[in-house]
Structures are given as C-alpha cells and as structure tokens.
Design a protein around this motif. Structure first.
Motif, short mmCIF file in Angstrom:
data_model
loop_
_atom_site.label_atom_id
_atom_site.label_comp_id
_atom_site.label_asym_id
_atom_site.label_seq_id
_atom_site.Cartn_x
_atom_site.Cartn_y
_atom_site.Cartn_z
N ASN A 1 0.83 -1.21 0.00
CA ASN A 1 0.00 0.00 0.00
C ASN A 1 0.86 1.26 0.00
O ASN A 1 0.51 2.26 -0.64
CB ASN A 1 -0.94 -0.01 1.21
CG ASN A 1 -2.05 1.02 1.10
OD1 ASN A 1 -2.51 1.35 0.02
ND2 ASN A 1 -2.49 1.53 2.24
N PHE B 1 2.00 1.61 -3.71
CA PHE B 1 0.90 1.97 -4.61
C PHE B 1 0.49 3.43 -4.39
O PHE B 1 0.33 4.20 -5.34
CB PHE B 1 -0.30 1.06 -4.37
CG PHE B 1 -0.21 -0.29 -5.03
CD1 PHE B 1 0.03 -0.40 -6.39
CD2 PHE B 1 -0.40 -1.46 -4.30
CE1 PHE B 1 0.09 -1.64 -7.01
CE2 PHE B 1 -0.34 -2.70 -4.91
CZ PHE B 1 -0.10 -2.79 -6.27
N TRP B 2 0.29 3.79 -3.14
CA TRP B 2 -0.16 5.15 -2.82
C TRP B 2 0.91 6.18 -3.20
O TRP B 2 0.61 7.21 -3.81
CB TRP B 2 -0.48 5.24 -1.33
CG TRP B 2 -1.09 6.54 -0.90
CD1 TRP B 2 -2.42 6.85 -0.85
CD2 TRP B 2 -0.38 7.72 -0.45
NE1 TRP B 2 -2.59 8.14 -0.40
CE2 TRP B 2 -1.36 8.69 -0.15
CE3 TRP B 2 0.96 8.03 -0.28
CZ2 TRP B 2 -1.02 9.96 0.32
CZ3 TRP B 2 1.30 9.29 0.18
CH2 TRP B 2 0.33 10.25 0.47
N TYR C 1 4.76 1.69 -8.72
CA TYR C 1 3.51 0.98 -9.00
C TYR C 1 3.80 -0.36 -9.66
O TYR C 1 3.23 -1.40 -9.28
CB TYR C 1 2.62 1.83 -9.91
CG TYR C 1 1.39 1.11 -10.42
CD1 TYR C 1 0.17 1.21 -9.74
CD2 TYR C 1 1.44 0.34 -11.58
CE1 TYR C 1 -0.96 0.54 -10.20
CE2 TYR C 1 0.31 -0.33 -12.04
CZ TYR C 1 -0.87 -0.22 -11.36
OH TYR C 1 -1.98 -0.89 -11.81
N GLY D 1 -4.59 -8.10 1.79
CA GLY D 1 -3.57 -7.59 0.89
C GLY D 1 -3.94 -7.70 -0.57
O GLY D 1 -3.70 -6.78 -1.36
N GLU E 1 -6.63 -5.09 -1.26
CA GLU E 1 -6.04 -3.75 -1.32
C GLU E 1 -5.29 -3.55 -2.64
O GLU E 1 -5.38 -2.48 -3.27
CB GLU E 1 -5.11 -3.57 -0.14
CG GLU E 1 -4.65 -2.16 0.11
CD GLU E 1 -3.91 -2.06 1.43
OE1 GLU E 1 -4.35 -1.28 2.29
OE2 GLU E 1 -2.89 -2.77 1.62
N SER E 2 -4.56 -4.57 -3.08
CA SER E 2 -3.84 -4.48 -4.35
C SER E 2 -4.81 -4.36 -5.52
O SER E 2 -4.53 -3.65 -6.49
CB SER E 2 -2.93 -5.70 -4.53
OG SER E 2 -1.89 -5.70 -3.57
N ARG F 1 -7.69 -2.88 -5.34
CA ARG F 1 -8.18 -1.50 -5.28
C ARG F 1 -7.28 -0.57 -6.09
O ARG F 1 -7.74 0.31 -6.82
CB ARG F 1 -8.23 -1.01 -3.84
CG ARG F 1 -8.76 0.42 -3.69
CD ARG F 1 -8.14 1.12 -2.49
NE ARG F 1 -8.25 0.33 -1.27
CZ ARG F 1 -7.45 0.50 -0.22
NH1 ARG F 1 -6.47 1.39 -0.27
NH2 ARG F 1 -7.60 -0.26 0.85
N HIS F 2 -5.98 -0.78 -5.98
CA HIS F 2 -5.04 0.10 -6.66
C HIS F 2 -4.86 -0.23 -8.14
O HIS F 2 -4.52 0.66 -8.94
CB HIS F 2 -3.68 0.02 -5.97
CG HIS F 2 -3.63 0.64 -4.62
ND1 HIS F 2 -3.72 2.01 -4.42
CD2 HIS F 2 -3.49 0.09 -3.38
CE1 HIS F 2 -3.63 2.28 -3.13
NE2 HIS F 2 -3.50 1.14 -2.47
#
Length: 362
Positions: A172, A175-176, A187, A246, A249-250, A252-253
């Motif tokens: 995260n 990615f962020w 990324y 995880g 969340e991955s 999401r990105h």
C-alpha cells in the motif's frame, strides 16, 4: 436494517468510545514516549514494549490518529504526534520490508487525516527505502535478509531470497506513493510483487504458504515453508488474513482481475473454515488434541473482517456473502467473550483478548 449478526450504529458508537478509553489508558502506561506497545498478558497491566525498529511500532500511533479522527479529541492528536516523532528515522530503514507497516500506519494516517504536507517527505523516503528491497529479476520485494533461514547442514544459501505472505501489507505504501509522487516504477514493482504472490503463495484450495524462498538471480521457487504456522503444509490463519486484506487492497489500486480472483479464493478458504463463533484458530490445520483447544487468533479475525468488508464492494453476486461474514466476525469480536471489557480479570489496556502473536507449541 441490521440483522442479528450485524453491528448496529449504537454498537459501533460504543465500541469507538471503548477504543478511545483503552487507547488513552495505554498512553498512560507506556514506560517511555519512545517505546511502542507490542503485545501483553491480559493479567498484567504492562505492555511488552519495543523500540522504533520493530514491525509493530507504527500500529499504536496509527490507533491514536484513528481515535482522533473519530472523536475529534485534540488530546489524541497531541499524543500521536509526540509518539510518532520517535519513528522519524524509520524512513531510512532499508533492512526490512515492514517500513510500510511502520511508516504508512503512522505518518500515512497523519497525512490522510490532517492533509499536512510536512509528512509527505517522510512517506516518500520510506517508499524509496522499500524499493531498495525490490529485485527486478525476481520481481519481488525481499522480506527477510537472513539468507538460508531454517537451512539444513549442507544447504547452499548463496542465492536465497525470502518472501513472506505478510509483505502484501506493505505494498500500500508503494501503490499510494507511486500516484502521490508520480513514480510509475513503484507501481509496477508493487503490482509485480502482488501478482507473484498470487502465483506462488496460493495453493489450489485457496490456502496460503507463509514463506516462499526464491533464487535471487532466476526467480525460481526453491522452497515453500512456514515460520509462524503449524507446519509447512498447513495454513496459518493470520497469514491467510494478510492474503484476504492484501490482495483486496492491491486490487483497489490496480483493478487487475487476477488479484481480485486471488482475494476471493483466499477469502472463501478463510470463511469456509471458521468455527461456529467465526473467530479463527491460530492455524486452520493444527490438530485438535483431546482436552486442549487450539489457541484462537482475534487479530486474524479482525484483519480478515476488514479485508472482507472492502472485498464486498468489488464482488457483485458475492457481496452479501463477504459483507455478512465480515459482520459475523466483528459481532463475535465485539462480544464479551473476546472484548477485554467482558473479562473482569483483564488488566491490559488492549481491545481484544486471545491475539496469538506466535504459537511455539507446534
């Protein structure tokens, strides 16, 4: 309308109040404002504390930021900033993948809640530090530096490259930061690591390995095993929870369907093996011994519930399943069986009982 297995708005309000009380009590019990609570015995008032070099050191500052966010009480902001100051040098730590846990759970929340740009350089440097652990040939971020961990006499550990399932949680930060600081290589590294984890850690039934050892020049898998689970071929429940959270969340990105498939496979395995009260045992495959129940792990339940709530946003026809199971877990965790306020003998200022940091009695 909330079902019997769902927390009501009033339930959530009361839990936030209790969380604020316990978080404040923890502050009063720290031996130093340069020490960070890690775990504790329910019968003891004192926490086992760590310095600013352990993977959990960002969690309590993050809790302070969250309580400030939900309550608006400036006292928690003051405490968060004061304790977080001791983590500043962590941004330069290149010896661990956990810089994501340590910095993004503290300074990351600080920025997202306050918008203060003073936190951005620290977050950026932490991302740069994490990227030094990425090896393009392997397409992975190294987790541990101790080559040949668990090696046998005569093993060649020259090219050992160790990765653990937990490492998904540090992506995260990359990615962020890739978006925030316009760093597409960050990324790409995070995306490659997530895809590699899906390909090499997930078993056909959706369970996960804890540790995979790769060859550092070819990326070939050398061995799959465990460090905190019951056995190499078992499924450590907190590791499975890291996978649920995880991979979600991955996704999401990236919106990569392969990562969504990985998240749902991990989630289905986790859900299908929950006991009646929905709080997992520390390992899904640890044998049941006569007269002795295996320890629970409330932390695995909480992590998975968070991942399931988000996963329910992305999964169409499975939305009600993942949302409902998350609520089932949370309802149980919020009961007197697992919340510390339900145990009159509990002295520790935690929220939950029965968190299993590691079970040595394998």
């Amino acid at each position: 309308m909330a079902s019997n297995a769902e927390l009501t708005d009033n339930d959530i309000t009361q839990l936030v109040i209790y969380a604020a009380q316990q978080t404040a009590k923890t502050w009063s019990r720290l031996s130093s404002k340069r020490k960070y609570p890690a775990y504790g015995d329910p019968q003891e008032e004192e926490w086992s504390e760590t310095n600013a070099d352990k993977w959990t050191c960002g969690f309590y500052p993050g809790m302070l930021w969250m309580v400030y966010h939900f309550t608006g009480d400036d006292q928690f902001l003051t405490w968060a900033e004061r304790l977080q100051d001791g983590l500043t040098e962590v941004q330069h730590n290149r010896s661990t993948h956990d810089v994501g846990f340590m910095v993004f759970d503290s300074f990351g929340w600080a920025y997202r809640i306050t918008g203060e740009k003073k936190y951005l350089p620290i977050i950026r440097t932490a991302a740069e530090s994490l990227m030094t652990r990425y090896r393009p040939i392997v397409k992975r971020i190294r987790s541990w530096d101790n080559k040949g961990w668990n090696q046998q006499p005569g093993d060649d550990v020259t090219h050992s490259f160790l990765v653990i399932i937990d490492n998904l949680m540090n992506l995260n930060l990359l990615f962020w930061s890739a978006k925030q600081f316009t760093q597409p290589a960050w990324y790409e590294a995070a995306h490659a690591h997530a895809l590699g984890t899906a390909a090499n850690f997930l078993r056909p039934d959706g369970s996960t390995f804890h540790v995979v050892e790769f060859h550092d020049e070819t990326g070939e898998v050398l061995e799959r095993r465990t460090h905190q689970g019951y056995a190499d071929d078992s499924c450590w429940s907190r590791g499975q929870a890291w996978a649920v959270y995880g991979f979600t969340e991955s996704y999401r990105h990236t919106r990569d369907p392969e990562l969504l498939r990985a998240a749902t496979r991990a989630a289905d395995y986790f859900i299908d093996r929950l006991p009646e009260d929905a709080v997992p045992y520390w390992d899904f495959n640890a044998p049941v011994e006569e007269g002795r129940e295996q320890p629970r792990d409330t932390s695995a339940g909480a992590i998975a519930a968070s991942g399931l709530l988000e996963l329910s946003l992305y999964t169409g026809e499975k939305e009600s399943r993942y949302y409902g199971q998350a609520q089932r877990i949370l309802k149980s965790l919020a009961s007197d069986t697992y919340l510390t306020r339900g145990d009159p003998k509990a002295k520790i200022s935690s929220l939950l009982l029965y968190g299993t940091i590691g079970n040595p009695d394998k």
